[in-house]
Design a protein around this motif. Structure first.
Motif: not given
Length: 227
Positions: A164, A192-195, A177-178, A175, A201
């Motif tokens: 995470s 970060s996620a694309t959304t 993300g992973m 923001y 990304p």
């Protein structure tokens, strides 16, 4: 003469006790404390008093200075069970991560970093928290936060460990993300996620998912296999 005879007997008895204490075949199986002086590449440690002991499987990430339990068999073979717990008994150990960028130029400056890890066998769980300061620089390329141990290699370069991550633009926008660790590396990156608004990304960089500045922060949590 009698006094001299008694002294010689005492000296011989003392020497016999010392020899017995050093010889597992005489003393039999036993255990004691030791301090790690060197860590071998063959799965052994050498104590500060010269004992070479093979590490048991759970004792990964051995470090010089560890206070450990070593045990000897009746035939004189030594094994090291692992390090003693420290502090108030928590299994978590604090460490200071490095902060860098793939293209160079990143430095923590007066920023803040807080991190800790815990080990279960060769499994490492880590938490990293980061707050940018007024003299923190972000360099060029993807931002990298250091791990307590190098990750184990993976069968394919496209494989990775995932966890995470979250960053914030000084508390005004968040923001999710992973975090990602590639095999054989000693750092993680945030993605970060694309959304996520204003993000793409890709790895977090000086201007992604926002332009990093004083007061911006990030947190990561991940579990991975260590080398």
């Amino acid at each position: 003469m009698t006094s001299l005879g008694i002294s010689l007997v005492d000296a011989l008895a003392a020497e016999t006790r010392r020899a017995s204490a050093a010889d597992g075949a005489i003393r039999g199986a036993d255990w004691r404390h030791a301090v790690v002086a060197t860590v071998g590449t063959d799965g052994t440690i050498t104590s500060t008093d010269g004992i070479v002991a093979r590490r048991m499987e759970p004792y990964v990430g051995a470090e010089v200075g560890d206070i450990v339990v070593i045990t000897v068999s009746g035939t004189g073979n030594w094994a090291c069970w692992g390090r003693f717990a420290s502090g108030a008994g928590s299994a978590w150990t604090s460490y200071t991560p490095t902060f860098a960028a793939s293209g160079g130029g990143a430095a923590l400056g007066n920023g803040l970093m807080d991190a800790e890890y815990t080990l279960t066998g060769d499994e490492c769980s880590a938490r990293i928290s980061f707050v940018a300061g007024s003299t923190t620089t972000f360099g060029t390329g993807g931002l990298r936060w250091g791990l307590p141990f190098t990750a184990a290699s993976l069968p394919n370069a496209s494989m990775f460990w995932a966890g995470s991550a979250m960053c914030s633009d000084a508390g005004t926008a968040y923001y999710p993300g992973m975090s990602r660790i590639l095999g054989g590396t000693a750092y993680l990156v945030g993605i970060s996620a694309t959304t996520a608004a204003g993000s793409t990304p890709t790895e977090w960089r000086a201007a992604n998912p926002f332009t990093w500045a004083t007061g911006d922060y990030a947190s990561f949590g991940i579990t991975y296999k260590i080398a």
